[in-house]
Design a protein around this motif. Structure first.
Motif, PDB file in Angstrom:
ATOM      1  N   VAL A 206      47.278  48.110  38.423  1.00  0.00           N
ATOM      2  CA  VAL A 206      47.964  47.426  37.324  1.00  0.00           C
ATOM      3  C   VAL A 206      49.467  47.594  37.488  1.00  0.00           C
TER       4      VAL A 206
ATOM      5  N   GLN B 140      38.718  36.069  37.417  1.00  0.00           N
ATOM      6  CA  GLN B 140      39.615  36.758  36.490  1.00  0.00           C
ATOM      7  C   GLN B 140      39.007  36.841  35.087  1.00  0.00           C
TER       8      GLN B 140
ATOM      9  N   LEU C 131      44.808  39.704  33.691  1.00  0.00           N
ATOM     10  CA  LEU C 131      43.890  40.207  34.710  1.00  0.00           C
ATOM     11  C   LEU C 131      44.019  39.449  36.013  1.00  0.00           C
TER      12      LEU C 131
ATOM     13  N   THR D 207      46.977  42.218  38.684  1.00  0.00           N
ATOM     14  CA  THR D 207      46.929  42.471  37.246  1.00  0.00           C
ATOM     15  C   THR D 207      48.293  42.948  36.770  1.00  0.00           C
TER      16      THR D 207
END
Length: 436
Positions: free
Chosen positions: A374, A291, A417, A385
């Motif tokens: 995301v 990450q 992240l 994320t």
């Protein structure tokens, strides 16, 4: 028969990444010698062989000396799955004991609950997670416990705010969500000066929320902090499926923390403790390594974008507190570990704050609708994320003028992240930037 395997070297000589997987190795909490994976406890109450043994269990409860072979009575008091997790959490942070709670906020409440009483003062950093701010300003005042805020990135500001009734200095580092760092050794130095001449019961204790950094990237106890709190729901749990919290420190706090948890009832369920013990904590180091790499790639990408006003990430060369980051945020073997959280702001028209906030809202809304990698969601530290607008979401309970005065902008964006391929994350962020 107890586990008879005896490693050649003491556990402490192995690296943290290894110890997070193997934990205590042999534990008095439960004999599971034939289980490669610790079993899960699922009993709310425990059979006792005699009244005398039951009475002995209540007498020994919450005393550190009995932790190696406790007498189990009732889940709310103590049980083995949670106990094994606590042993491993204490080892990860370098503390003597850990006490787990149902959530991170229950852990914060527990730490402050055992350190303060009516008439006491807490001094806290000017920016805190919204629910922590609400606890300090909405609920503790009902018990006549007051909180004063100051900028702890300037440690000497403590001397202007702390009174003779101050009992706790409370902070997060990195700060949620602005990613400022607070120099823990400098805070320790100022608190030591303030504590001169005070009786032990009136000394100021330093409490640090280490959720953003995790024990892999930072261990505040090594820098002179008294107590560390965690939301286990985040990186230590890692998968977004269980909630939990922990308070970690010296054995002197164990008795009060256990009794507080027993009486207030914010106990971590063994069904939530077990996945954190078996899946979360053992994979923390491996997840954080990956990450962090993604966070650096994304931070560098955002830094190059003309529509981005600023990016705050401890790993960037232009990070304002770069020297402190390299000194304080490290793995146990000394490697720089800036974490996986970053904060950034978009530009507004002619520097206008309102238009910057509108741009950020369009940006995040586009991601919520169109992005594959995301996800618009609160929380952090998951394998996915996550993105959010702290000003209107996680920090909504903080008065608007306080947020702006302390540097939290309406258009600020917090990014946690995950483990997706960073190329794909950047591609989705790039698409979203086009709409603003």
């Amino acid at each position: 028969m107890p586990n008879e395997r005896t490693p050649k070297k003491p556990r402490e000589q192995y690296r943290l990444r290894t110890r997070l997987i193997h934990g205590s190795f042999a534990t008095g909490r439960w004999d599971y010698d034939h289980h490669v994976v610790p079993p899960q406890s699922s009993s709310a109450t425990y059979r006792l062989s005699s009244v005398h043994r039951g009475a002995q269990g209540f007498v020994e409860f919450a005393t550190p000396e009995s932790r190696r072979a406790p007498i189990y009575i009732y889940d709310r008091l103590d049980e083995p799955s949670r106990g094994m997790l606590e042993e491993n959490l204490a080892a990860a942070e370098g503390g003597e004991v850990a006490v787990t709670f149902a959530t991170g906020m229950a852990a914060v409440s527990g730490a402050l609950g055992v350190l303060t009483a009516t008439g006491d003062q807490i001094v806290a950093h000017q920016i805190l997670y919204g629910c922590t701010h609400s606890l300090l300003t909405s609920w503790l005042p009902r018990y006549k416990i007051c909180t004063n805020f100051c900028d702890l990135t300037k440690p000497e500001s403590l001397t202007k705010v702390a009174t003779k009734n101050c009992r706790v200095v409370y902070l997060e580092t990195p700060v949620n969500p602005t990613m400022e760092l607070i120099d823990l050794r400098a805070i320790r130095h100022v608190v030591d000066r303030l504590n001169e001449g005070r009786p032990e019961a009136e000394k100021i204790r330093i409490v640090v929320d280490n959720t953003f950094a995790t024990p892999y990237c930072q261990r505040p106890l090594q820098h002179g902090v008294d107590i560390v709190v965690h939301s286990l729901t985040k990186d230590i749990g890692g998968f977004g499926t269980e909630m939990g919290g922990a308070v970690i420190g010296s054995g002197t706090y164990f008795n009060h923390l256990m009794l507080y948890r027993k009486d207030f009832g914010g106990v971590l369920s063994p069904k939530n403790a077990w996945p954190i013990l078996v899946y979360g904590l053992p994979t923390l180091a491996a997840r954080m390594v990956n990450q962090q790499k993604s966070a650096m790639q994304v931070a560098e990408f955002l830094l190059r974008q003309p529509k981005v006003r600023r990016v705050v990430y401890p790993g960037l060369p232009n990070f304002a507190q770069r020297e402190l980051a390299h000194r304080q945020m490290t793995t146990p073997d000394g490697s720089f570990a800036p974490g996986h959280m970053l904060y950034f702001e978009l530009k507004g028209k002619n520097g206008d704050v309102k238009s910057a906030a509108e741009a950020a809202e369009r940006f995040v809304d586009y991601i919520a609708e169109k992005s594959y990698t995301v996800t618009l969601a609160v929380s952090l530290g998951q394998i996915k994320t996550l993105i959010e607008n702290p000003f209107s979401m996680t920090h909504a309970s903080v008065p608007e003028d306080e947020k702006i005065r302390s540097g939290l902008q309406p258009g600020g964006i917090r990014l946690s992240l995950g483990l997706e391929d960073w190329h794909d994350i950047i591609a989705d962020l790039e698409d979203a930037l086009e709409v603003v």
